[in-house]
Design an enzyme around this catalytic site. Structure first.
Site, PDB file in Angstrom:
ATOM      1  N   GLU A 198       4.176  -1.265   4.563  1.00 39.49           N
ATOM      2  CA  GLU A 198       3.763   0.079   4.989  1.00 39.49           C
ATOM      3  C   GLU A 198       4.856   0.773   5.786  1.00 39.49           C
ATOM      4  OE1 GLU A 198      -0.763   0.149   5.954  1.00 39.49           O
ATOM      5  OE2 GLU A 198       0.074  -1.609   6.957  1.00 39.49           O
ATOM      6  N   ARG A 236     -10.983  -3.471   4.804  1.00 41.61           N
ATOM      7  CA  ARG A 236     -10.493  -2.900   6.072  1.00 41.61           C
ATOM      8  C   ARG A 236     -11.404  -3.374   7.202  1.00 41.61           C
ATOM      9  NH1 ARG A 236      -9.151   1.996   2.572  1.00 41.61           N
ATOM     10  NH2 ARG A 236      -7.054   2.623   3.167  1.00 41.61           N
ATOM     11  N   HIS A 256     -17.791  10.910   9.016  1.00 36.54           N
ATOM     12  CA  HIS A 256     -18.898  10.231   8.347  1.00 36.54           C
ATOM     13  C   HIS A 256     -19.367  10.999   7.121  1.00 36.54           C
ATOM     14  CE1 HIS A 256     -20.328   7.389  11.681  1.00 36.54           C
ATOM     15  NE2 HIS A 256     -19.930   6.708  10.638  1.00 36.54           N
ATOM     16  N   ASN A 314      -0.245   4.950   1.923  1.00 35.67           N
ATOM     17  CA  ASN A 314      -0.586   6.005   2.896  1.00 35.67           C
ATOM     18  C   ASN A 314       0.399   5.960   4.066  1.00 35.67           C
ATOM     19  OD1 ASN A 314      -2.826   6.194   1.273  1.00 35.67           O
ATOM     20  ND2 ASN A 314      -4.153   5.050   2.646  1.00 35.67           N
ATOM     21  N   ASP A 315       0.570   4.751   4.609  1.00 33.70           N
ATOM     22  CA  ASP A 315       1.491   4.639   5.740  1.00 33.70           C
ATOM     23  C   ASP A 315       2.945   4.648   5.299  1.00 33.70           C
ATOM     24  OD1 ASP A 315       0.077   4.668   8.181  1.00 33.70           O
ATOM     25  OD2 ASP A 315      -0.847   2.770   7.638  1.00 33.70           O
ATOM     26  N   ARG A 375      -7.990  -7.876   5.302  1.00 29.63           N
ATOM     27  CA  ARG A 375      -6.879  -7.479   6.175  1.00 29.63           C
ATOM     28  C   ARG A 375      -7.270  -7.719   7.627  1.00 29.63           C
ATOM     29  NH1 ARG A 375      -4.747  -1.409   5.911  1.00 29.63           N
ATOM     30  NH2 ARG A 375      -6.664  -0.937   7.018  1.00 29.63           N
ATOM     31  N   ARG A 385       0.134  11.435   8.798  1.00 26.64           N
ATOM     32  CA  ARG A 385      -0.834  11.461   7.706  1.00 26.64           C
ATOM     33  C   ARG A 385      -2.108  12.226   8.049  1.00 26.64           C
ATOM     34  NH1 ARG A 385      -2.623   5.150   7.059  1.00 26.64           N
ATOM     35  NH2 ARG A 385      -4.582   5.943   6.262  1.00 26.64           N
ATOM     36  N   CYS A 404      -2.407  -0.861  -2.463  1.00 28.84           N
ATOM     37  CA  CYS A 404      -3.777  -0.668  -1.991  1.00 28.84           C
ATOM     38  C   CYS A 404      -3.918   0.669  -1.263  1.00 28.84           C
ATOM     39  CB  CYS A 404      -4.219  -1.814  -1.096  1.00 28.84           C
ATOM     40  SG  CYS A 404      -3.262  -1.936   0.404  1.00 28.84           S
TER      41      CYS A 404
HETATM   42  C1  PEP Z   1      -2.153   2.364   3.661  1.00 25.15           C
HETATM   43  O1  PEP Z   1      -1.539   2.662   4.696  1.00 25.15           O
HETATM   44  O2  PEP Z   1      -1.830   2.780   2.534  1.00 25.15           O
HETATM   45  C2  PEP Z   1      -3.341   1.496   3.749  1.00 25.15           C
HETATM   46  C3  PEP Z   1      -3.919   1.019   2.674  1.00 25.15           C
HETATM   47  O3  PEP Z   1      -3.827   1.248   4.997  1.00 25.15           O
HETATM   48  P1  PEP Z   1      -4.739   2.311   5.835  1.00 25.15           P
HETATM   49  O4  PEP Z   1      -4.940   3.511   4.965  1.00 25.15           O
HETATM   50  O5  PEP Z   1      -5.988   1.597   6.176  1.00 25.15           O
HETATM   51  O6  PEP Z   1      -3.844   2.570   7.013  1.00 25.15           O
HETATM   52 MG    MG Z   2      -2.011   1.546   6.515  1.00 21.42          MG
END
Ligand code: PEP
Ligand code: MG
Length: 830
Positions: A686, A559, A451, A709-710, A595, A720, A757
């Site tokens: 992803e 999200r 947080h 990210n994924d 999403r 990650r 994204c």
């Molecule tokens: C990602 O994986 O890049 C993504 C945008 O989703 P999250 O970070 O919410 O897993």
């Molecule tokens: Mg993701």
């Protein structure tokens, strides 16, 4: 209050338990204490006491002091596997010893070669009766130096075994290779504490209360031994069977004790900067400032249960009023306050406090006992996200203690423009800091999704977490440069470096003001191509408002899982419709990509009991969770259909078209029932599977959105959330870039828009690369949008393409980063 000083049993370096490279100790599953990395080879008694247990493999010894405190010393990590090699006992079980007496000699060289670590945890295993205060950590200690103090908390929370004749029994053979040593004992004790009946475990002619890990260890149960679990009433049959099941499951428990990755400080950069994990991007220059929240001193005894109960209830009411007021103001601070409000009335917390009040404790003591008890339980889940909620509990503990009239300790006002250094920071401590005071924050511990990290992002304060304890050694008032874009903190830089950083800061401020002034314009490349720049949102009105102010042309990723977290059950259809509509209203007709629930993996939902998974990141997460729980999916799809015209649906963690088709069926069925048209449907890219099948997916959906990210996590096979790999898991790795390029090609072939994204879209260095690969939309964190829009407007597509081509041919992400930082000579608009 009884106090017992524990003295160091070893010469060496003392550290807190969370630095022990074994999750049993790091998460205090066996109890709280201090660890020592030894330089000597004899373990001494930390206090007077009786030797109550010696591990068969001689690597661990437990003492019981006359006041009942049980202290376990576990020499090294993974040393059970040495089967006694290198250890020489100097005492026998049952022997009485004095503080400082030698207990055990060990071969330091052999352990250094064969054990996972030499670090020796010294823990109090009956933590329900004693707590550790004043731990002296992060320093050199000699044998006999004070390590910590054990404070008695009065009556034991664990009663002794009911006794009497067993009524139900079940025998089990222990299949775990090393028997019931520390880790299995901790696991059994944790399970036993959740069972509603007192049980007894009998083996080798003796019995032990399974709720005590030390008692279990002291039975000396080895692999192949038979043990009997006994219950003392017919109703206890279920509990007996449950514990027997857990014992049987020990067989599959890995023999290696260490599961948690070690958490050493990240290596220093070449210029001596400390490295950390980026929690909120930005750049700051200022003097360092230490703020240590002093532990509030609380008296144990109360003035009568009724009076103390009334005092606690009045203090909670005062805190509730303050939190409700903050929650009404909204924004990130409001969200934190809402989470605290939930905790303030948590039934488990209140029940624990009531137990302590009934035992004659003071209101403050009872509340602290309850908060710490729950904090320990959260930490013991081993779940990183839940463990981050420990901060909230401790924060709430402090707020209630202050409301009870306890002195929070005089804190110096924070000098304006300072970089705050702390081990950890509580959300309310940050909320209490006047806006504009802090230039930056660096925490020795902490996680990027806590947080307090979210708050720092919303407040626009650059912040690094997980820098390591070296951070705390920096003297207050030292000039420092915090580069939370590069993940570094440099203390006491040479004068010319500091001057250059100050110039950079001024330039950044001026550039930011210019970018913001131009941010409301639609975004185009200098060569004319339209690039949409959207915002990633968590679904509050506050962050949607901020995004619009910063020039977002829509929301590219809402999200929705944030709506499902931190609560007891899933939001129903009407609550979801209202939440989505609130965001749509702020966006006033701009596109809104929502999403579907991305639960599982690093985002567990407490009321969604997932089957146990060894590898949650590769398990039921994203769209798989939604298809596994069609009831949740149906409700969410209905809410999305009802949310309004501008909404588009985005599906997370897609691996093939079958998943898309399953969801499309639900959209069509529910749309027909509601008489509403199906909104555009998009797939997130992803997984490498989705990237490789992007041409099939592009033909099937209306748009694609790449979650870097994924995609980086699964392509590079790097978790990650892994602190040690944090610096290496970089989405600009050529393997990831090639996949992004292939996705863009597939999207172009089918004339579908393709967005990014993931975090790479908020990374100014990476943006030209993404555009060169063919990305047509960027969805970034709101505060990054003005910079990203200005950057896009300064690029030409041909230069971006040339850059992307070069990057894809490079061998590593380091090489790509070097390319991105090098001055570019190609055609770039000025
Ligand atoms: C990602 O994986 O890049 C993504 C945008 O989703 P999250 O970070 O919410 O897993
Ligand atoms: Mg993701």
């Amino acid at each position: 209050m009884t106090e017992l000083v524990l003295r160091s049993p070893l010469a060496g370096w003392s550290s807190p338990p969370e630095e022990v490279p074994d999750e049993v100790f790091a998460k205090r599953m066996l109890g709280d204490g201090v660890a020592v990395d030894p330089v000597g080879n004899v373990l001494h008694a930390p206090c007077d006491g009786e030797v109550i247990s010696i591990a068969a493999s001689r690597h661990a010894i437990a003492l019981r002091h006359a006041n009942g405190a049980e202290i376990l010393m576990h020499v090294g990590i993974d040393t059970v596997g040495l089967a006694g090699e290198g250890f020489e006992l100097l005492v026998r079980k049952g022997e009485r010893v004095h503080a400082g007496d030698p207990l055990l000699k060990f071969d330091l060289d052999l352990l250094a070669r064969k054990a996972a670590s030499l670090v020796t945890p010294i823990v109090v295993t009956n933590g329900d009766r004693f707590r550790v205060v004043g731990a002296r950590v992060n320093r050199t200690v000699a044998v006999g130096d004070e390590l910590c103090v054990l404070e008695s908390m009065g009556a034991a929370a664990i009663e002794t075994v009911a006794g009497g004749a067993p009524v139900v029994t079940e025998s089990v053979v222990v299949r775990h290779a090393h028997g019931i040593h520390a880790r299995p004992a901790a696991m059994l004790a944790r399970h036993a504490k959740t069972l509603p009946f007192p049980l007894e475990v009998r083996a080798r002619g003796r019995g032990a209360d399974p709720r005590s890990a030390v008692a279990l260890m002291s039975l000396g149960i080895r692999g192949g031994d038979e043990l009997v679990i006994a219950g003392f009433s017919p109703a206890a049959a279920g509990a007996v069977a449950e514990l027997a099941r857990v014992v049987r499951e020990l067989e599959s428990m890995p023999v290696r004790e260490s599961a948690a990755p070690p958490q050493p400080a990240a290596p220093r950069a070449a210029d001596g900067s400390l490295r950390g994990v980026i929690a909120s991007r930005g750049f700051a220059v200022g003097p360092t400032y230490h703020r240590q929240s002093a532990e509030i001193v609380v008296a144990e005894g109360g003035g009568g249960a009724d009076a103390e109960r009334a005092a606690l209830s009045a203090a909670r009411a005062g805190v509730r009023a303050k939190l409700e007021q903050r929650a009404r103001v909204g924004g990130a601070a409001g969200e934190v306050s809402e989470a605290h409000l939930e905790l303030l009335d948590d039934a488990t917390l209140l029940a624990a406090a009531e137990r302590a009040l009934a035992a004659g404790k003071s209101a403050g003591f009872a509340w602290r006992f309850a908060a710490r008890d729950s904090a320990r339980a959260l930490e013991a889940t081993g779940d990183a996200l839940l463990a981050e909620r420990v901060d909230d509990l401790l924060d709430l503990e402090r707020q209630v203690l202050i409301a009870l009239g306890h002195d929070a300790g005089a804190t110096q006002p924070i000098p304006r423009g300072a970089i705050l250094l702390a081990r950890d920071l509580k959300p309310s401590e940050l909320i209490d800091v006047a806006p504009g005071t802090l230039a930056g924050i660096a925490l020795a511990a902490g996680g990027p999704t806590s947080h307090v990290a979210i708050l720092a992002g919303v407040m626009g304060i650059p912040m690094l977490v997980a820098v390591g304890d070296e951070l705390l050694g920096i003297v207050g008032g030292t000039p420092a440069i915090l580069n939370a874009d590069a993940g570094t903190l440099r203390a006491a830089p040479p004068a010319e470096v500091l001057a250059a950083a100050e110039r950079e800061l001024v330039q950044r401020r001026e550039a930011r003001a210019r970018d913001l002034a131009a941010a409301q314009r639609p975004c185009r490349l200098a060569s004319g191509e339209r690039i949409e720049v959207f915002a990633n949102l968590v679904g509050t009105v506050a962050d949607a408002t901020l995004a619009v102010q910063q020039g977002a042309e829509g929301c590219g990723l809402l999200r929705t899982e944030f709506l499902f977290l931190d609560r007891a059950c899933a939001p129903d259809e009407s609550e979801q419709v209202a939440a989505y509509k609130r965001v749509a209203d702020v966006l006033t007709g701009k596109p809104l990509v929502i999403r579907t629930l991305d639960a599982g993996g690093d985002k567990p939902i407490p009321y969604l009991p997932m089957p146990a998974e060894d590898n949650p990141a590769l398990g039921l997460r994203g769209i798989r969770t939604s298809l596994w729980r069609p009831d949740l999916l149906e409700t969410q799809i209905r809410a999305l259909l009802r949310a309004g015209d501008g909404c588009r649906i985005l599906l997370p963690m897609i691996t093939d078209i079958a998943e898309v088709r399953s969801v499309r069926r639900v959209v069509e069925e529910q749309g027909a029932k509601l008489g509403l048209p199906a909104p555009p449907l998009g797939a997130m890219i992803e997984t490498p599977a989705a990237a490789l099948l992007a041409d099939q997916l592009a033909a099937e959906v209306d748009f694609l959105s790449i979650g870097t990210n994924d995609l980086a996590q699964y392509t590079l096979a790097m978790d990650r959330g892994h602190a040690e790999l944090a610096a290496r898991i970089d989405g600009v790795h050529p393997a990831v870039l090639r996949l992004i390029g292939a996705v863009c090609e597939a999207a172009a072939k089918h004339r579908r828009p393709v967005a990014v994204c993931g975090g790479l879209a908020s990374d100014p260095d990476a943006v030209p690369l993404l555009l060169g690969l063919g990305v047509t939309e960027l969805s970034a964190v709101p505060t990054a949008i003005p910079r990203i829009k200005a950057l896009v407007a300064a690029q030409s597509l041909s230069a971006c393409r040339a850059l992307a081509q070069k990057a894809c041919a490079l061998p590593s992400s380091e090489a790509v980063r070097a390319l991105l930082q090098a001055p570019r000579t190609e055609e770039v608009a000025s």
